[in-house]
Design a protein around this motif. Structure first.
Motif, PDB file in Angstrom:
ATOM      1  N   ILE A  37       0.805  -1.225   0.195  1.00 54.43           N
ATOM      2  CA  ILE A  37      -0.090   0.066   0.137  1.00 54.43           C
ATOM      3  C   ILE A  37       1.115   1.103   0.042  1.00 54.43           C
ATOM      4  O   ILE A  37       1.836   1.213   0.737  1.00 54.43           O
ATOM      5  CB  ILE A  37      -1.076   0.038   1.251  1.00 54.43           C
ATOM      6  N   ARG A  38       0.563   2.161  -1.036  1.00 50.47           N
ATOM      7  CA  ARG A  38       1.478   3.488  -0.935  1.00 50.47           C
ATOM      8  C   ARG A  38       0.368   4.725  -0.984  1.00 50.47           C
ATOM      9  O   ARG A  38      -0.429   4.703  -1.954  1.00 50.47           O
ATOM     10  CB  ARG A  38       2.300   3.356  -2.367  1.00 50.47           C
ATOM     11  N   LEU A  39       0.815   5.447   0.074  1.00 50.40           N
ATOM     12  CA  LEU A  39       0.056   6.740  -0.093  1.00 50.40           C
ATOM     13  C   LEU A  39       0.891   7.805  -0.271  1.00 50.40           C
ATOM     14  O   LEU A  39       1.967   7.967   0.293  1.00 50.40           O
ATOM     15  CB  LEU A  39      -0.745   6.943   1.336  1.00 50.40           C
ATOM     16  N   GLU A  40       0.583   8.769  -1.406  1.00 49.25           N
ATOM     17  CA  GLU A  40       1.342   9.693  -1.688  1.00 49.25           C
ATOM     18  C   GLU A  40       0.695  11.182  -1.791  1.00 49.25           C
ATOM     19  O   GLU A  40      -0.342  11.328  -2.607  1.00 49.25           O
ATOM     20  CB  GLU A  40       2.046   9.693  -3.165  1.00 49.25           C
ATOM     21  N   ILE A  77      -3.220   6.746  -4.053  1.00 50.07           N
ATOM     22  CA  ILE A  77      -3.310   5.578  -3.133  1.00 50.07           C
ATOM     23  C   ILE A  77      -3.254   4.311  -4.149  1.00 50.07           C
ATOM     24  O   ILE A  77      -4.013   4.412  -5.000  1.00 50.07           O
ATOM     25  CB  ILE A  77      -4.486   5.564  -2.327  1.00 50.07           C
ATOM     26  N   GLN A  78      -2.100   3.570  -3.875  1.00 51.74           N
ATOM     27  CA  GLN A  78      -2.057   2.401  -4.629  1.00 51.74           C
ATOM     28  C   GLN A  78      -2.079   1.262  -3.723  1.00 51.74           C
ATOM     29  O   GLN A  78      -1.345   1.390  -2.618  1.00 51.74           O
ATOM     30  CB  GLN A  78      -0.887   2.503  -5.333  1.00 51.74           C
ATOM     31  N   ILE A  79      -2.790   0.099  -4.236  1.00 46.71           N
ATOM     32  CA  ILE A  79      -2.424  -1.267  -3.615  1.00 46.71           C
ATOM     33  C   ILE A  79      -1.889  -2.279  -4.404  1.00 46.71           C
ATOM     34  O   ILE A  79      -2.566  -2.348  -5.576  1.00 46.71           O
ATOM     35  CB  ILE A  79      -3.967  -1.499  -3.191  1.00 46.71           C
ATOM     36  N   ASP A  80      -0.595  -2.687  -4.122  1.00 49.62           N
ATOM     37  CA  ASP A  80      -0.100  -3.731  -5.054  1.00 49.62           C
ATOM     38  C   ASP A  80       0.156  -2.975  -6.420  1.00 49.62           C
ATOM     39  O   ASP A  80      -0.144  -3.621  -7.562  1.00 49.62           O
ATOM     40  CB  ASP A  80      -0.828  -4.884  -5.296  1.00 49.62           C
TER      41      ASP A  80
END
Length: 368
Positions: free
Chosen positions: A6-9, A64-67
């Protein structure tokens, strides 16, 4: 090194009429297969951050990215079917049986009946629930049982990500401790990526692979493993949030087996009274412990019990008041030690005597 799941930018959420953003340009990376705890004061944006991951709350800006997949480009109903979600209120459907509750998402995904039943049976076993409760309704279960059903429902479609919003906050401390232990056991088996919101720093330390300490506006003050967080708070805010018991909390992360334990005034049962007296003299105490020939801790006796005794096998022994396992934490050991008169705990590995832990050992770790 784990890849990022999980990436939050630059994630920001502004609610209409609010003077400041609830979440302000948050950057956060959650490694695959880890439990990441979100902690911070009330109103700092923990739950808002969690809900933006599955779009129960829509972000005002940011990514927001998931995988590697853009969450905002995925229809919300499809996204939520691929993310498990557990809340404090549990949220089970009161008119559906336990089996039907667990089967909710697989049914929405169009699984066939046989596959659904197999998955429900698998999860009941995984969550240590009684199969007899499958036909009952949520109102017929205890709070702890309903919470485990909630976790089972969240895992039903085998999602890679599990979001948990204070899931154990509404149960009593004993049930909460059992649920925490079961979550750790479950994670060892299924290795999900879990984002977990809590107000309880001790819960965060016990469960988290990493802890994100958030200030108002979800400003990230520190993101680190529990041991690093406790040993080296990055800011005054983090130190204050961890509180004055930071040293004691560090003890919860340190296993007893990692210390150089003292052998203590302990002799074998066949060593004789003279050996017991030498052991007491060496440690300056008026008591001694006894182990069997195969290394089991048998008990202890006062030095005065040796009067007229040569063979220790004839001596009645008292059980050790504080006996702990080598894989226990130093905090658990300290709890045991303070219940004794001589400030010492016997450490065993199974039934085998390993050594003695004196209060001085624990004190030395506190000041490191």
């Amino acid at each position: 090194m784990s890849s990022t799941m999980i990436r939050l930018e630059g994630v920001t959420k502004r609610f209409r009429g609010a003077a400041a953003p609830a979440v302000d340009a948050l950057d956060l990376e959650v490694p695959q297969g880890e439990i990441v705890m979100l902690v911070g004061p009330s109103g700092c944006g923990k739950t808002t951050t969690l809900k933006m991951i599955n779009r129960l709350v829509e972000p005002s800006s940011g990514s927001i990215q998931i995988d590697g997949e853009d969450v905002l480009a995925t229809p919300p109903h499809e996204l939520r079917r691929r993310i498990g979600y557990v809340i404090q209120q549990i949220g089970l459907f009161p008119h559906r049986t336990i089996a039907q509750n667990i089967a909710t998402v697989p049914e929405l995904l169009g699984w066939d009946e046989g596959r659904i039943q197999a998955r429900v049976d698998e999860l009941i076993e995984l969550m240590h629930l009684d199969p007899a409760m499958l036909g009952r309704f949520p109102s017929e279960l205890s709070g702890g049982q309903r919470q485990r059903v909630g976790v089972a429902r969240a895992l039903a479609a085998d999602p890679p990500v599990l979001l948990m919003d204070e899931p154990f906050g509404a149960v009593d401390p004993l049930v909460r401790a059992r649920l925490q232990e079961q979550l750790l056991q479950l994670q060892h088996q299924v290795q999900k990526t879990i984002v977990f919101v809590t107000h309880d720093i001790d819960e965060a330390i016990r469960l988290g692979d990493r802890i994100a300490v958030l200030n108002i506006g979800a400003r990230l003050e520190q993101f680190a493993p529990p041991a690093e967080l406790l040993a080296k708070p990055a800011t005054d805010f983090v130190a204050a949030f961890l509180g004055s018991e930071r040293g004691l909390r560090r003890l919860a992360l340190l296993p007893v087996r990692d210390l150089d334990l003292d052998h203590g005034p302990v002799v074998h049962a066949d060593d004789g009274a003279a050996a017991a007296r030498r052991a007491m003299n060496a440690y300056g105490v008026d008591w001694f412990g006894v182990t069997s020939s195969d290394g089991r801790a048998l008990g202890w006796a006062w030095g005065t019990d040796l009067q007229g005794v040569d063979d220790l096998a004839d001596l009645p022994l008292r059980p050790f008041a504080a006996s702990i396992q080598a894989d226990a934490s130093l905090r658990e050991a300290l709890d045991a030690i303070v219940t004794t008169q001589n400030n010492v705990a016997v450490v065993c590995d199974g039934d085998t005597y390993v050594g003695m832990l004196f209060v001085d050992h624990v004190g030395a770790e506190l000041i490191r």
